[in-house]
Write an enzyme that holds these catalytic residues in place. Structure first.
Site, short mmCIF file in Angstrom:
data_model
loop_
_atom_site.label_atom_id
_atom_site.label_comp_id
_atom_site.label_asym_id
_atom_site.label_seq_id
_atom_site.Cartn_x
_atom_site.Cartn_y
_atom_site.Cartn_z
N GLY A 303 0.81 -1.21 0.00
CA GLY A 303 0.00 0.00 0.00
C GLY A 303 0.84 1.25 0.00
N ASP A 420 -7.84 11.35 8.72
CA ASP A 420 -7.88 10.82 7.37
C ASP A 420 -8.75 9.56 7.31
OD1 ASP A 420 -7.31 10.75 4.68
OD2 ASP A 420 -5.28 9.95 4.89
#
Ligand code: NAG
Ligand code: NAG
Ligand code: NAG
Ligand code: NAG
Ligand code: NAG
Length: 583
Positions: A303, A420
């Site tokens: 990722g 986030d």
């Protein structure tokens, strides 16, 4: 001179007595159960029956004072109509003297209220006495469980208080049957969620089963107690009692800290994971992590985040971990690194990815996390695993994320704002439990400064407007991001990308329109079987999501309020009715 010493001796004696008086408390506040205290008929032969009763009392008192027991039974058999069975139990934190004192009060009271009746039961905060003409030691009297609420006034941070108290009572109800003593006390602090993150109140709670009931019955009895006692919240105190068990909570301490039971190893399915607080984060060597991830090779990369890339690695003992490279810029940020890691590694919640440790001495800072094989939520919604999540799983995922955020905001000792929140920052474990990742990296909320920050750490489409535009940061920024994630979970669509539309439109805008239009059903992911959900309930879920995205900020609920809304939602979800043959 002699006078002088005498005076000191008297003073010392008086002080000692005072201390003893202050420390001693048999907690003989009666928990009234009108109409339930006496049972059976009047004894046919009172003199024989009560002589027998007196002899069980004498036996019990000896067991309590000489053998220093906190739980005892005694029988005196004669003719069937005059057999006496007596049971007495103290809370384990009472001293022997207080336990005996509570017993002395209980036996007088029982005789006073129940006079000639065969049976009596009296319950106090500190102890429980019951006698009958027949055996009853293994009965839990589930049907007779009842709660008594106490204390006036309101508790600060009411919503957070309710959540923490409910979880604590649940943990106690889960753990106590597994303890040999059948007894547990614990306390937990409630944080009001404000930027100061001060503990507003502490909840003290207790669970206990009668020593003679089976483990299974103890568990059932406490589950009944747990469900009853919740009716007292948010009052500052309450208890619930049945023949087989007792539960109590209060915002006032009623046991000493050194009596607290370590229930963590026995709590399964609770939110707080088994933790060894003293352990702290593991410090890894940079070169070990480097080789674990094959020199941070592309093939190990799983990722890319705003803070750096993530790699899958196998450390020397064979454990698979996720290694995150941190792009740390200034020396000030470097200095904060280890203390922040220490703090973040203290976060233990079943819906939050666990930080195992770090390496801070190499050319880049590395964080080591638990590895989640199944990857992130977005791939299940609109990625390659699309269509694999049922409605029920989605509801569970939404609730789990809300719980994790409520913990970060309000129950951890420092308020951590994620900043986030998005579907790609939610990982799923083998049971489809959501695990919030990447929290705490964007710096912790300064506790003594304003909420103003110029550093923007969000993702377009998920970021609350006041943060994106003005840099105003608060927990409600996460509430907003959560609302968007909920819409994605319900619709299986990306927040900033609409398929089958010429004009790119935000999912949020679309959701408001169809909600106002009454066409909200169109919003629900078409891969979900429409038989799995009820349209009205689905609408409620959309409503919760929309509430979370409102502006101004003050209109958005806190995450603990969201948890409460979702729990109410879950209890209103229709249960599937068994479509068996018609009788
Ligand atoms: C039982 O004990 C109480 C209190 O000590 C006493 O008043 C009562 O007379 C006793 N009863 C019998 C039947 O011995
Ligand atoms: C990692 O890099 C070192 C040199 O920097 C090299 O010697 C080693 O073979 C590399 N290992 C792998 C698995 O690529
Ligand atoms: C491997 O090490 C990690 C810490 O680095 C530890 O958490 C884990 O329990 C260990 N696993 C085994 C199987 O020993
Ligand atoms: C509003 O409702 C009308 C009629 O049911 C429908 O044609 C239209 O597409 C809906 N608009 C939205 C945004 O869902
Ligand atoms: C849906 C899904 O991907 N489930 C997988 C999650 O991970 C476990 C363990 O690796 C697999 O067995 C599941 O198939």
């Amino acid at each position: 001179m002699k006078q002088w010493w005498k005076m000191i001796a008297v003073v010392v004696l008086a002080v000692t007595l005072l201390i003893e008086l202050a420390m001693s408390d048999p907690q003989a506040n009666k928990i009234s159960q009108p109409g339930r205290e006496c049972s059976g008929f009047d004894a046919a032969n009172p003199s024989e029956y009560f002589r027998n009763l007196n002899s069980t009392f004498a036996d019990l008192r000896r067991q309590l004072s000489v053998e220093k027991k906190h739980f005892a039974t005694a029988e005196q058999a004669s003719t069937v109509a005059n057999n006496v069975y007596t049971l007495f139990q103290c809370r384990d934190y009472l001293s022997t003297a207080d336990c005996v004192a509570c017993f002395d009060i209980a036996k007088v009271e029982a005789r006073k209220i129940c006079k000639l009746n065969h049976g009596a039961r009296v319950i106090y905060d500190g102890c429980f006495l019951r006698y009958e003409v027949r055996t009853f030691y293994t009965e839990t009297e589930l049907g007779l469980s009842s709660e008594v609420c106490r204390g006036k006034g309101t508790v600060p941070a009411e919503t957070a208080f309710k959540l923490v108290a409910v979880q604590l009572l649940k943990d106690l109800a889960d753990a106590t049957p597994k303890l040999k003593s059948y007894f547990a006390v614990a306390k937990r602090q409630v944080f009001d969620g404000g930027p100061s993150a001060k503990a507003s109140v502490t909840v003290y709670a207790l669970a206990q089963c009668t020593g003679t009931v089976s483990q299974g019955d103890c568990g059932k009895c406490l589950m009944g107690g747990y469900s009853n006692i919740q009716a007292c919240l948010p009052q500052p105190g309450g208890s619930s009692a049945a023949g087989g068990c007792f539960m109590r909570y209060s915002v006032t301490p009623f046991f000493a800290d050194n009596d607290i039971t370590n229930i963590m190893p026995h709590v399964e399915g609770g939110d707080i994971r088994e933790v060894n607080k003293l352990q702290g984060p593991t410090i890894y060597r940079y070169k070990d992590l480097k080789s674990a991830t094959k020199n941070f090779s592309e093939e190990c990369k799983v990722g890319e985040g705003g803070f750096g890339d993530v790699y899958k690695g196998i450390i020397s003992n064979g454990t698979i971990v996720a290694v995150k490279k941190l792009v740390v810029r200034t020396s000030k940020e470097m200095a904060a690194f280890e203390s922040e890691v220490r703090l973040i590694s203290d976060v233990h919640h079943r819906n939050i990815v666990r930080l195992l440790g770090c390496s801070g001495t190499g050319p880049v800072q590395l964080l080591v996390y638990e590895y989640m094989e199944n990857g992130s939520l977005d791939t299940f919604l609109y990625g390659d695993k699309r269509g694999t999540l049922s409605w029920k799983k989605r509801v569970g995922i939404i609730l789990g994320i809300a719980r994790g955020l409520a913990y970060l905001h309000e129950q951890f000792h420092v308020c951590i704002i994620h900043r986030d929140m998005k579907s790609s920052n939610v990982l799923l474990d083998d049971d489809f439990q959501p695990q919030i990742a990447d929290f705490g990296l964007a710096r912790l909320l300064p506790t003594d400064q304003s909420h103003l920050t110029t550093r923007y750490a969000g993702t377009v489409g998920y970021t609350a407007p006041e943060y994106a535009i003005h840099g105003h940061l608060s927990e409600k920024v996460d509430t907003y991001g959560f609302g968007i994630v909920v819409l994605e979970v319900i619709s299986g669509r990306r927040c900033n990308h609409m398929k089958n539309e010429l004009v790119t439109q935000s999912l949020l805008e679309h959701a408001w329109k169809s909600y106002n239009n009454g066409t909200h059903e169109d919003l629900i992911d078409e891969t979900i079987d429409s038989g799995e959900y009820n349209v009205e309930n689905a609408k409620k879920m959309i409503e919760i999501a929309l509430k979370c995205t409102q502006s101004p900020v003050s209109l958005r609920p806190t995450m603990s309020e969201v948890v409460v809304m979702l729990m109410n939602y879950a209890s209103s979800e229709p249960k599937q009715i068994n479509k068996g043959p018609v009788e």
